[in-house]
Design an enzyme around this catalytic site. Structure first.
Site, PDB file in Angstrom:
ATOM      1  N   GLU A  14       0.868  -1.187   0.000  1.00 11.86           N
ATOM      2  CA  GLU A  14       0.000   0.000   0.000  1.00 11.86           C
ATOM      3  C   GLU A  14       0.902   1.234   0.000  1.00 11.86           C
ATOM      4  O   GLU A  14       2.106   1.121   0.244  1.00 11.86           O
ATOM      5  CB  GLU A  14      -0.908  -0.036   1.240  1.00 11.86           C
ATOM      6  CG  GLU A  14      -1.836  -1.239   1.215  1.00 11.86           C
ATOM      7  CD  GLU A  14      -2.892  -1.230   2.323  1.00 11.86           C
ATOM      8  OE1 GLU A  14      -2.895  -0.315   3.175  1.00 11.86           O
ATOM      9  OE2 GLU A  14      -3.716  -2.154   2.303  1.00 11.86           O
ATOM     10  N   SER A  23       7.203  -3.440   3.519  1.00 10.37           N
ATOM     11  CA  SER A  23       7.827  -4.469   4.372  1.00 10.37           C
ATOM     12  C   SER A  23       6.877  -4.907   5.490  1.00 10.37           C
ATOM     13  O   SER A  23       6.790  -6.086   5.826  1.00 10.37           O
ATOM     14  CB  SER A  23       9.104  -3.918   5.018  1.00 10.37           C
ATOM     15  OG  SER A  23       9.948  -3.347   4.060  1.00 10.37           O
ATOM     16  N   TRP A  38       1.979  -0.338  -6.131  1.00 18.23           N
ATOM     17  CA  TRP A  38       3.038  -1.189  -6.695  1.00 18.23           C
ATOM     18  C   TRP A  38       2.521  -2.547  -7.166  1.00 18.23           C
ATOM     19  O   TRP A  38       3.053  -3.582  -6.773  1.00 18.23           O
ATOM     20  CB  TRP A  38       4.151  -1.439  -5.675  1.00 18.23           C
ATOM     21  CG  TRP A  38       4.926  -0.270  -5.227  1.00 18.23           C
ATOM     22  CD1 TRP A  38       5.041   0.172  -3.944  1.00 18.23           C
ATOM     23  CD2 TRP A  38       5.732   0.595  -6.029  1.00 18.23           C
ATOM     24  NE1 TRP A  38       5.855   1.268  -3.899  1.00 18.23           N
ATOM     25  CE2 TRP A  38       6.306   1.552  -5.166  1.00 18.23           C
ATOM     26  CE3 TRP A  38       6.033   0.672  -7.390  1.00 18.23           C
ATOM     27  CZ2 TRP A  38       7.147   2.565  -5.618  1.00 18.23           C
ATOM     28  CZ3 TRP A  38       6.877   1.672  -7.845  1.00 18.23           C
ATOM     29  CH2 TRP A  38       7.420   2.598  -6.957  1.00 18.23           C
ATOM     30  N   GLU A  78       7.275 -16.725  -0.762  1.00 13.70           N
ATOM     31  CA  GLU A  78       8.411 -17.638  -0.558  1.00 13.70           C
ATOM     32  C   GLU A  78       8.862 -18.234  -1.898  1.00 13.70           C
ATOM     33  O   GLU A  78      10.057 -18.283  -2.184  1.00 13.70           O
ATOM     34  CB  GLU A  78       7.982 -18.761   0.392  1.00 13.70           C
ATOM     35  CG  GLU A  78       9.127 -19.307   1.228  1.00 13.70           C
ATOM     36  CD  GLU A  78       8.602 -20.176   2.339  1.00 13.70           C
ATOM     37  OE1 GLU A  78       8.154 -19.602   3.347  1.00 13.70           O
ATOM     38  OE2 GLU A  78       8.613 -21.409   2.191  1.00 13.70           O
ATOM     39  N   ARG A 120      10.369 -15.464  -3.926  1.00 16.82           N
ATOM     40  CA  ARG A 120      11.768 -15.116  -3.613  1.00 16.82           C
ATOM     41  C   ARG A 120      12.740 -15.958  -4.418  1.00 16.82           C
ATOM     42  O   ARG A 120      13.773 -15.459  -4.871  1.00 16.82           O
ATOM     43  CB  ARG A 120      12.019 -15.313  -2.117  1.00 16.82           C
ATOM     44  CG  ARG A 120      11.556 -14.106  -1.372  1.00 16.82           C
ATOM     45  CD  ARG A 120      11.708 -14.135   0.108  1.00 16.82           C
ATOM     46  NE  ARG A 120      10.970 -12.993   0.586  1.00 16.82           N
ATOM     47  CZ  ARG A 120      10.189 -12.960   1.637  1.00 16.82           C
ATOM     48  NH1 ARG A 120      10.066 -14.033   2.408  1.00 16.82           N
ATOM     49  NH2 ARG A 120       9.538 -11.872   1.961  1.00 16.82           N
ATOM     50  N   ARG A 175      37.728  -4.944 -26.966  1.00 17.28           N
ATOM     51  CA  ARG A 175      38.252  -3.599 -26.692  1.00 17.28           C
ATOM     52  C   ARG A 175      39.745  -3.663 -26.383  1.00 17.28           C
ATOM     53  O   ARG A 175      40.177  -4.451 -25.542  1.00 17.28           O
ATOM     54  CB  ARG A 175      37.500  -3.015 -25.484  1.00 17.28           C
ATOM     55  CG  ARG A 175      37.904  -1.615 -25.106  1.00 17.28           C
ATOM     56  CD  ARG A 175      37.411  -0.626 -26.127  1.00 17.28           C
ATOM     57  NE  ARG A 175      37.682   0.753 -25.754  1.00 17.28           N
ATOM     58  CZ  ARG A 175      37.438   1.776 -26.558  1.00 17.28           C
ATOM     59  NH1 ARG A 175      36.921   1.573 -27.759  1.00 17.28           N
ATOM     60  NH2 ARG A 175      37.704   3.008 -26.172  1.00 17.28           N
ATOM     61  N   ILE A 227      33.622  -2.259 -17.013  1.00 21.16           N
ATOM     62  CA  ILE A 227      34.440  -2.848 -18.082  1.00 21.16           C
ATOM     63  C   ILE A 227      34.077  -2.223 -19.439  1.00 21.16           C
ATOM     64  O   ILE A 227      34.926  -2.072 -20.315  1.00 21.16           O
ATOM     65  CB  ILE A 227      34.275  -4.396 -18.086  1.00 21.16           C
ATOM     66  CG1 ILE A 227      35.022  -4.985 -16.873  1.00 21.16           C
ATOM     67  CG2 ILE A 227      34.769  -5.020 -19.392  1.00 21.16           C
ATOM     68  CD1 ILE A 227      34.804  -6.469 -16.640  1.00 21.16           C
ATOM     69  N   GLU A 231       9.870  -8.442  -3.571  1.00 18.91           N
ATOM     70  CA  GLU A 231       9.657  -9.629  -2.723  1.00 18.91           C
ATOM     71  C   GLU A 231      10.416  -9.515  -1.400  1.00 18.91           C
ATOM     72  O   GLU A 231      10.853 -10.520  -0.839  1.00 18.91           O
ATOM     73  CB  GLU A 231      10.055 -10.948  -3.415  1.00 18.91           C
ATOM     74  CG  GLU A 231       9.578 -11.163  -4.823  1.00 18.91           C
ATOM     75  CD  GLU A 231       8.093 -11.410  -4.951  1.00 18.91           C
ATOM     76  OE1 GLU A 231       7.398 -11.443  -3.925  1.00 18.91           O
ATOM     77  OE2 GLU A 231       7.637 -11.503  -6.100  1.00 18.91           O
TER      78      GLU A 231
HETATM   79  C1  LIG Z   1       8.727  -2.057  -9.505  1.00 17.55           C
HETATM   80  C2  LIG Z   1       8.064  -2.605  -8.288  1.00 17.55           C
HETATM   81  C3  LIG Z   1       7.123  -3.617  -8.414  1.00 17.55           C
HETATM   82  C4  LIG Z   1       6.454  -4.110  -7.277  1.00 17.55           C
HETATM   83  N1  LIG Z   1       5.479  -5.063  -7.436  1.00 17.55           N
HETATM   84  C5  LIG Z   1       4.734  -5.432  -6.360  1.00 17.55           C
HETATM   85  C6  LIG Z   1       3.609  -6.302  -6.501  1.00 17.55           C
HETATM   86  O1  LIG Z   1       3.334  -6.815  -7.595  1.00 17.55           O
HETATM   87  N2  LIG Z   1       2.825  -6.557  -5.416  1.00 17.55           N
HETATM   88  C7  LIG Z   1       3.101  -6.025  -4.205  1.00 17.55           C
HETATM   89  O2  LIG Z   1       2.370  -6.308  -3.254  1.00 17.55           O
HETATM   90  N3  LIG Z   1       4.178  -5.219  -4.026  1.00 17.55           N
HETATM   91  C8  LIG Z   1       4.995  -4.903  -5.065  1.00 17.55           C
HETATM   92  N4  LIG Z   1       6.064  -4.053  -4.904  1.00 17.55           N
HETATM   93  C9  LIG Z   1       6.319  -3.478  -3.581  1.00 17.55           C
HETATM   94  C10 LIG Z   1       7.547  -4.061  -2.924  1.00 17.55           C
HETATM   95  O3  LIG Z   1       7.283  -5.363  -2.472  1.00 17.55           O
HETATM   96  C11 LIG Z   1       7.914  -3.092  -1.771  1.00 17.55           C
HETATM   97  O4  LIG Z   1       8.388  -1.903  -2.372  1.00 17.55           O
HETATM   98  C12 LIG Z   1       8.960  -3.681  -0.863  1.00 17.55           C
HETATM   99  O5  LIG Z   1       8.433  -4.741  -0.118  1.00 17.55           O
HETATM  100  C13 LIG Z   1       9.506  -2.617   0.120  1.00 17.55           C
HETATM  101  O6  LIG Z   1       8.467  -1.946   0.745  1.00 17.55           O
HETATM  102  P1  LIG Z   1       8.450  -0.333   0.776  1.00 17.55           P
HETATM  103  O7  LIG Z   1       8.713   0.152  -0.562  1.00 17.55           O
HETATM  104  O8  LIG Z   1       7.197   0.094   1.453  1.00 17.55           O
HETATM  105  O9  LIG Z   1       9.677   0.048   1.698  1.00 17.55           O
HETATM  106  P2  LIG Z   1       9.647   0.163   3.298  1.00 17.55           P
HETATM  107  O10 LIG Z   1       9.000  -1.032   3.895  1.00 17.55           O
HETATM  108  O11 LIG Z   1       9.088   1.500   3.664  1.00 17.55           O
HETATM  109  O12 LIG Z   1      11.206   0.142   3.626  1.00 17.55           O
HETATM  110  C14 LIG Z   1      12.044   1.292   3.427  1.00 17.55           C
HETATM  111  C15 LIG Z   1      13.459   0.927   3.891  1.00 17.55           C
HETATM  112  O13 LIG Z   1      13.441   0.577   5.289  1.00 17.55           O
HETATM  113  C16 LIG Z   1      13.969  -0.728   5.473  1.00 17.55           C
HETATM  114  N5  LIG Z   1      13.219  -1.411   6.526  1.00 17.55           N
HETATM  115  C17 LIG Z   1      11.878  -1.525   6.654  1.00 17.55           C
HETATM  116  N6  LIG Z   1      11.574  -2.221   7.750  1.00 17.55           N
HETATM  117  C18 LIG Z   1      12.758  -2.582   8.338  1.00 17.55           C
HETATM  118  C19 LIG Z   1      13.120  -3.333   9.499  1.00 17.55           C
HETATM  119  N7  LIG Z   1      12.200  -3.920  10.284  1.00 17.55           N
HETATM  120  N8  LIG Z   1      14.435  -3.483   9.791  1.00 17.55           N
HETATM  121  C20 LIG Z   1      15.392  -2.938   8.984  1.00 17.55           C
HETATM  122  N9  LIG Z   1      15.107  -2.218   7.872  1.00 17.55           N
HETATM  123  C21 LIG Z   1      13.816  -2.054   7.557  1.00 17.55           C
HETATM  124  C22 LIG Z   1      13.781  -1.440   4.122  1.00 17.55           C
HETATM  125  O14 LIG Z   1      14.698  -2.514   3.955  1.00 17.55           O
HETATM  126  C23 LIG Z   1      14.055  -0.291   3.150  1.00 17.55           C
HETATM  127  O15 LIG Z   1      15.442  -0.111   3.019  1.00 17.55           O
HETATM  128  C24 LIG Z   1       6.783  -3.591  -6.007  1.00 17.55           C
HETATM  129  C25 LIG Z   1       7.755  -2.604  -5.887  1.00 17.55           C
HETATM  130  C26 LIG Z   1       8.396  -2.103  -7.006  1.00 17.55           C
HETATM  131  C27 LIG Z   1       9.427  -1.017  -6.840  1.00 17.55           C
END
Ligand SMILES: Cc1cc2nc3c(=O)[nH]c(=O)nc-3n(C[C@H](O)[C@H](O)[C@H](O)COP(=O)(O)OP(=O)(O)OC[C@H]3O[C@@H](n4cnc5c(N)ncnc54)[C@H](O)[C@@H]3O)c2cc1C
Length: 398
Positions: free
Chosen positions: A131, A136, A160, A253, A256, A281, A350, A376
């Site tokens: 959302e 995450s 997303w 899972e 991933r 090259r 490279i 994922e």
């Molecule tokens: C091109 C694209 C396609 C996608 N397709 C899909 C899809 O088909 N379906 C779907 O459901 N989602 C999809 N996603 C969403 C994707 O799964 C999320 O972007 C991803 O899970 C990260 O969530 P976020 O962007 O909200 O980042 P956040 O959860 O806000 O995280 C931001 C940063 O904080 C870090 N962080 C967060 N929590 C913790 C913690 N507990 N400990 C340490 N570090 C933490 C993260 O590692 C990251 O570096 C897509 C995203 C992209 C960019």
């Protein structure tokens, strides 16, 4: 290039499928990938070709018209496709996850209703957990389904959604009022059938349009807005509410392993481009591959390609044998995506200045690789999963 990323112990059928896909990738994907990507064009002809080969039904059981192949076969196919163009693997990935969720958790009626048409590529799956305010932290989902006399009404916004506009069946994770203490036990997966396209595709359901991304072009990624959207109770995956988190985690899972496979594919391609370019090259009177600094880069890149491939194969085989693979899938995804970013960057270096030109494939790979660090579950989330699993298995007796 036959030496790297080989997989021992494949059946004749697996070898045959992979050889067919490899030829398809070399002939039908690689020559067109640059043009399609730069035009942000959906690869319709390639998708038709994949339908003809039966790839949309690769893992769907034969009783539902699929090929009944394993996660390993699927992952090796995805590795090949991503070697050609990652966006094409994106088209089948969400489909594969939804088919897996239906196969594992759907009611008999749901399997019968969707799996045969999914195997034929007529029904195309996407899945939605994220959302605007969460990715995450899945358990914090706000989009809500409220039960009425006829079914459920959904309100909220999803973000997303890969294949959001080009799929016609979306598995959507939403909040339901189960009254459970733990937030993740109040989540339910709904199977939302919708027409392909953008705008208000059904009353109360809008797909606003494509998000403009850094890479991963051609494949659409969208939002999904529910505003009083009505859905029948029999569209709850598995027929029981409150099980959605478990369903989705099972889906991601296998997802991933799939992302690890994609990372392997991109890294293989980046290596292939680098080893070819470095022999063409010339600087200071010899091919740059003859400078030890470049030769050592090639050695390190190939070693990373090999390590990532082996871990990806191990995670797939574990799942296929029916064992829990959350830790191994997390490890494979972590190492493959991080190595992919490193190998791609080295290949870019490279290529010298030419790597910065849009005429060269490496420029595209440089924009694809970062997505794999996020999709994922980010690397930090993989480390969380891995460390939790290890602490569970190596619990101190002190
Ligand atoms: C091109 C694209 C396609 C996608 N397709 C899909 C899809 O088909 N379906 C779907 O459901 N989602 C999809 N996603 C969403 C994707 O799964 C999320 O972007 C991803 O899970 C990260 O969530 P976020 O962007 O909200 O980042 P956040 O959860 O806000 O995280 C931001 C940063 O904080 C870090 N962080 C967060 N929590 C913790 C913690 N507990 N400990 C340490 N570090 C933490 C993260 O590692 C990251 O570096 C897509 C995203 C992209 C960019």
């Amino acid at each position: 290039m036959a030496r790297l990323a080989q997989t021992a112990g494949l059946t004749d059928i697996q070898e045959e499928i992979l050889a067919t896909v490899r030829t398809f990738v070399d002939k039908e994907i690689i020559p067109h990938a640059q043009t399609l990507e730069h035009g942000d064009t959906y690869p319709a002809d390639i998708v038709d070709g994949m339908k003809e080969m039966g790839l949309f039904g690769l893992t769907i059981p034969e009783e539902f018209g699929g090929l009944g192949e394993s996660l390993l076969t699927y992952a090796l196919v995805v590795e090949q496709i991503a070697r050609g163009w990652m966006s094409v693997s994106g088209v089948i990935n969400t489909h594969f996850i939804v088919a897996h969720m239906l196969k594992q958790h759907g009611t008999p009626e749901q399997k019968q209703k969707y799996l045969p048409r999914m195997a034929a590529g007529e029904v195309r799956g996407s899945f939605s957990m994220s959302e605007p305010e969460l990715g995450s932290d899945v358990a914090a989902i706000r989009t809500r389904a409220v039960k009425g006399s006829e079914g459920y009404t959904i309100n909220g916004q999803k973000m997303w959604l890969t294949n959001g506009g080009t799929s016609n069946l979306t598995a959507v994770l939403v909040k339901t009022d189960e009254g459970a203490e733990k937030p993740h036990q109040n989540l339910t997966t709904f199977l939302v059938e919708k027409p392909e396209g953008y705008g208000e595709v059904l009353p109360g359901l809008t797909i606003p349009g494509k998000i403009d991304k850094m890479g991963y072009k051609g494949v659409d990624t969208t939002e999904m807005v529910f505003d009083g959207f009505e859905i029948a109770a029999d569209q709850v995956l598995g027929g029981v509410t409150g099980q959605g988190f478990r369903h989705m985690m099972d889906g991601v899972e296998v997802g991933r392993v799939n992302v690890a496979a994609r990372a392997c594919g991109i890294a293989i391609r980046a290596f292939e481009l680098a080893i070819e370019y470095s022999q063409q090259r010339r600087t200071f009177g010899k091919a740059i591959a003859e400078h030890q600094a470049i030769a050592f880069k090639l050695a390190e890149m190939a070693t990373k390609v090999e390590a990532a491939h082996l871990m990806m194969v191990n995670a797939a085989r574990l799942k296929d044998s029916g064992q829990r693979n959350d830790v191994e899938a997390g490890m494979a995804k972590l190492i493959a995506s991080e190595y992919c970013a490193e190998v791609t960057q080295e290949s870019f270096r490279i290529h010298g200045g030419y790597g910065y030109s849009k005429e060269y494939e490496i420029e595209r790979l440089m924009r694809e690789a970062p997505f794999l660090l996020i999709g994922e579950g980010t690397s930090e989330i993989q480390k969380t999963i891995i460390s939790r699993g290890l602490l569970r298995d190596y619990q101190s007796r002190g």
